[in-house]
Design a protein around this motif. Structure first.
Motif, PDB file in Angstrom:
ATOM      1  N   VAL A 147      26.962  21.730  -2.510  1.00  0.00           N
ATOM      2  CA  VAL A 147      26.550  20.413  -2.998  1.00  0.00           C
ATOM      3  C   VAL A 147      25.368  19.851  -2.205  1.00  0.00           C
ATOM      4  N   ASP A 148      25.150  20.328  -0.998  1.00  0.00           N
ATOM      5  CA  ASP A 148      24.032  19.842  -0.195  1.00  0.00           C
ATOM      6  C   ASP A 148      22.702  20.424  -0.677  1.00  0.00           C
ATOM      7  N   THR A 149      22.739  21.692  -1.066  1.00  0.00           N
ATOM      8  CA  THR A 149      21.501  22.361  -1.475  1.00  0.00           C
ATOM      9  C   THR A 149      21.364  22.491  -2.981  1.00  0.00           C
ATOM     10  N   GLY A 150      22.487  22.368  -3.695  1.00  0.00           N
ATOM     11  CA  GLY A 150      22.465  22.570  -5.132  1.00  0.00           C
ATOM     12  C   GLY A 150      22.354  24.025  -5.534  1.00  0.00           C
ATOM     13  N   LEU A 151      22.486  24.943  -4.559  1.00  0.00           N
ATOM     14  CA  LEU A 151      22.319  26.367  -4.826  1.00  0.00           C
ATOM     15  C   LEU A 151      23.667  27.057  -4.983  1.00  0.00           C
ATOM     16  N   PRO A 152      23.746  28.047  -5.855  1.00  0.00           N
ATOM     17  CA  PRO A 152      24.994  28.813  -6.000  1.00  0.00           C
ATOM     18  C   PRO A 152      25.275  29.625  -4.740  1.00  0.00           C
ATOM     19  N   VAL A 153      26.552  29.837  -4.456  1.00  0.00           N
ATOM     20  CA  VAL A 153      26.960  30.611  -3.291  1.00  0.00           C
ATOM     21  C   VAL A 153      27.984  31.649  -3.724  1.00  0.00           C
ATOM     22  N   VAL A 213      31.108  23.289  -0.325  1.00  0.00           N
ATOM     23  CA  VAL A 213      31.040  24.150  -1.514  1.00  0.00           C
ATOM     24  C   VAL A 213      32.104  23.729  -2.515  1.00  0.00           C
ATOM     25  N   VAL A 214      31.709  23.615  -3.783  1.00  0.00           N
ATOM     26  CA  VAL A 214      32.651  23.226  -4.840  1.00  0.00           C
ATOM     27  C   VAL A 214      32.582  24.244  -5.983  1.00  0.00           C
ATOM     28  N   PRO A 215      33.709  24.444  -6.677  1.00  0.00           N
ATOM     29  CA  PRO A 215      33.696  25.359  -7.821  1.00  0.00           C
ATOM     30  C   PRO A 215      32.960  24.735  -9.005  1.00  0.00           C
ATOM     31  N   THR A 216      32.256  25.550  -9.746  1.00  0.00           N
ATOM     32  CA  THR A 216      31.515  25.049 -10.902  1.00  0.00           C
ATOM     33  C   THR A 216      31.891  25.754 -12.205  1.00  0.00           C
ATOM     34  N   ARG A 217      32.622  26.865 -12.117  1.00  0.00           N
ATOM     35  CA  ARG A 217      32.959  27.584 -13.340  1.00  0.00           C
ATOM     36  C   ARG A 217      34.247  28.365 -13.153  1.00  0.00           C
ATOM     37  N   GLU A 218      35.075  28.379 -14.212  1.00  0.00           N
ATOM     38  CA  GLU A 218      36.278  29.201 -14.253  1.00  0.00           C
ATOM     39  C   GLU A 218      36.181  30.187 -15.399  1.00  0.00           C
TER      40      GLU A 218
END
Length: 229
Positions: free
Chosen positions: A178-184, A194-199
């Motif tokens: 969430v700080d960078t907006g980049l996927p990890v 880090v937060v989940p964005t897709r299941e």
């Protein structure tokens, strides 16, 4: 490289089934939470974790070698095992060469005194006793020893389900910082930023053929990878 095991005759099968639903008593060293799970729930956990928990076979005792147990089944043998209510149509399917490449092999069915010899040499997990009250030849069992107690799954030949309408639980497949907006990647999922964005359905469900048991026909209906997503 997978080991070449030669021809498969008409009474044999290249398919090996690890059933997650079966009738019978569990060894008391299998955790209670696993014993209480249904066949579909055990399969769901395997697909989620991409691994099978391995325990010492019933016949060798708690101190024995943990193993993943499999049944070699032709289509007719599979129908027999399910129709006789010995096994439920839930589990995973691999093949003989793959099991052999992971250190597995077919179990020897031997008289009691020979079985005792296997056990004295710490090889009891490679044999089954054949005598009154120990009639397990119908299982045509293979075992893969897993000293760690966990069998990591890479690929499967198929996933066996008892109902074509069944689906495994979805899992998180994408995360973002969430700080960078980049996927990890998944190994950063515990980071508090880090937060989940897709299941989605588990990888194995999306990438593996699914065989759904048709009880009326007494056979499986085969679906291509991703067809039941």
């Amino acid at each position: 490289m997978l080991t070449e095991l030669g021809f498969v005759g008409p009474a044999q099968s290249d398919h090996l089934y690890h059933f997650t639903a079966r009738n019978g008593v569990f060894a008391n060293w299998v955790p209670a939470e696993i014993q209480k799970m249904s066949g579909p729930a055990r399969l769901n956990a395997i697909l989620r974790d991409e691994q099978v928990r391995a325990f010492p076979p019933f016949s060798v005792g708690e101190a024995g070698m943990p193993c993943v147990c499999l049944s070699e089944s032709t289509p007719e043998q599979l129908a027999y095992l399910i129709a006789m209510m010995m096994f439920g149509p839930w589990g995973i399917v691999t093949n003989r060469a793959h099991a052999n490449s992971r250190g597995g092999g077919a179990v020897a069915y031997v008289p009691g005194p020979v079985f005792d010899t296997f056990r004295r040499h710490d090889l009891g997990h490679w044999a089954m006793r054949t005598e009154a009250g120990s009639t397990w030849l119908h299982e045509r069992e293979w075992r893969i020893p897993c000293r760690s107690g966990r069998y990591e799954i890479g690929v499967l030949d198929a996933i066996l389900v008892g109902n074509a309408a069944w689906r495994p639980s979805k899992v998180v497949t994408e995360w973002v910082n969430v700080d960078t907006g980049l996927p990890v990647e998944a190994d950063q999922a515990e980071n508090p930023h880090v937060v989940p964005t897709r299941e989605d359905y588990p990888r194995l469900w999306r990438e593996t053929p699914v065989w759904a048991w048709d009880r009326a026909a007494g056979q499986v209906v085969k679906y291509e990878p991703g067809e039941l997503c």
